[in-house]
Enzyme design. Structure first.
Site, PDB file in Angstrom:
ATOM      1  CD  GLU A  34      -2.969  -0.782  -0.118  1.00  0.00           C
ATOM      2  OE1 GLU A  34      -3.084   0.356  -0.617  1.00  0.00           O
ATOM      3  OE2 GLU A  34      -3.568  -1.769  -0.596  1.00  0.00           O
ATOM      4  CE1 TYR A 117      -6.087   3.695   0.098  1.00  0.00           C
ATOM      5  CE2 TYR A 117      -3.765   3.370   0.622  1.00  0.00           C
ATOM      6  CZ  TYR A 117      -4.879   3.061  -0.132  1.00  0.00           C
ATOM      7  OH  TYR A 117      -4.798   2.093  -1.092  1.00  0.00           O
ATOM      8  CG  ASP A 135      -7.305   4.814  -3.787  1.00  0.00           C
ATOM      9  OD1 ASP A 135      -8.521   4.918  -4.067  1.00  0.00           O
ATOM     10  OD2 ASP A 135      -6.554   3.991  -4.345  1.00  0.00           O
TER      11      ASP A 135
END
Ligand code: SF4
Length: 343
Positions: A34, A117, A135
């Site tokens: 990520e 996030y 995102d």
């Protein structure tokens, strides 16, 4: 909202791209993927992800590595701050939690470099928690699905989208649901020419129903990038194969803590002085390099200096051409060196 979930998951099961990080639910590997995927394309990330996990297969392995080694694995991906924060975050996990990424959301969000996030991605994908993620792809998908007409990037829109994502995520397979939203944005609901005719949720999409797909999301007005003039110096010592080049490591955001050439706004002489070097400086630039960042356009005049002298330290060192292969240097530094080190 149930139809959206069912349709998206069904579509995701059939069509999701086979990506290396989708074969694991190891929270550490999810975390690495990520962080790498932020602001970087999937195709670019794949080999970096594989190489990184081969070198640092566990949080302990990464925590024990020194920063230069970690940054050398990141060289070329850009946004080096991400790598330093990941390193710091993983060191914290080792120090505080014995190397186990915490399942508790609050503990995850308290780690260095882990914003909502990344925390949500780890929580939903690795731990099956009903945590939302937003995102760029999810922003576009939700703005269209829900016909959000306020400009993206403003705090009002950002808050609204996080609330909507939090409203949508509860239910079965939250991690796959989040990934399906992102996958939809990456493959069908693209910024230009979205393929609504193949979209699994076209029936539920408000922008599609109102013929507003091309006008949503509403972009935020952008300022033109400011131009910044810089001078960089390739300061060398020795000749031929023995030639070494001075690099410095500063807190310049441009280099994100990597080694870079002495550089300053103003003259090449200033760049050398600030780097603590004395050298025979060429009077004319030997080249010009342009480097565009999000808000700035850099014009860098490149100078050569020979017989460069200084005192080596933790932030100022001589490197041979071979050293440069293994040490973490930024893409910009590589670009600058490539145009002058030859010959
Ligand atoms: Fe995006 Fe089109 Fe699907 Fe709406 S119908 S979510 S605009 S791809």
């Amino acid at each position: 909202m149930a139809p959206i979930r069912q349709k998206l998951l069904g579509w995701y099961d059939k069509t999701a791209r086979d990506l290396p990080w989708r074969h694991t639910r190891d929270p550490y590997a999810v975390w690495v993927s990520e962080v790498m995927l932020q602001q970087t394309r999937v195709e670019t990330v794949i080999p970096y992800f594989q190489r990184f996990l081969k070198s640092f297969p566990t949080p302990h392995a990464l925590a024990e590595a020194d920063e230069d080694t970690v940054l050398s694995h990141w060289s070329g991906l850009g946004y080096y701050r991400r790598a330093r924060l990941l390193h710091a975050g993983v060191r914290e996990v080792v120090a505080q939690y014995g190397g186990t990424v915490p399942e508790d959301g609050e503990a995850r969000r308290a780690l260095p470099g882990v914003g909502r996030y990344t925390a949500g991605a780890i929580g939903s994908i690795a731990f099956d928690k009903e945590e939302p993620i937003v995102d760029g792809n999810v922003t576009r998908v939700l703005a269209r699905l829900l016909r959000v007409k306020t400009p993206v990037g403003t705090s009002a829109t950002t808050n609204r989208l996080w609330e909507e994502a939090a409203r949508l995520v509860p239910g079965e397979r939250p991690g796959d649901f989040n990934q399906a939203l992102m996958e939809l944005g990456a493959t069908l609901c693209t910024p230009k020419q979205p393929r609504c005719e193949s979209c699994p949720v076209a029936q539920e999409c408000a922008a599609f129903a109102h013929g507003e797909v091309d006008t949503l999301p509403v972009p935020r007005a952008r300022k033109a990038p400011t131009e910044v003039k810089l001078a960089a110096v390739v300061a060398t010592r020795g000749r031929g194969a023995d030639r070494e080049v001075w690099l410095v490591k500063g807190d310049q955001p441009l280099f994100g803590g990597l080694w870079g050439l002495p550089m300053a706004q103003g003259s090449a002489r200033t760049a050398l002085r600030e780097a603590g070097l004395q050298a025979r400086l060429g009077s004319e630039p030997v080249g010009e390099v342009e480097h565009v960042l999000t808000h700035r356009r850099l014009r860098i005049d490149l100078y050569r200096a020979s017989a460069a002298r200084g005192k080596e330290s933790g932030t100022r060192r001589l490197f041979t051409a071979n050293d440069l292969e293994t040490v973490g240097i930024s893409t910009l530094t590589k670009k600058l060196l490539a145009s002058t080190l030859r010959g």
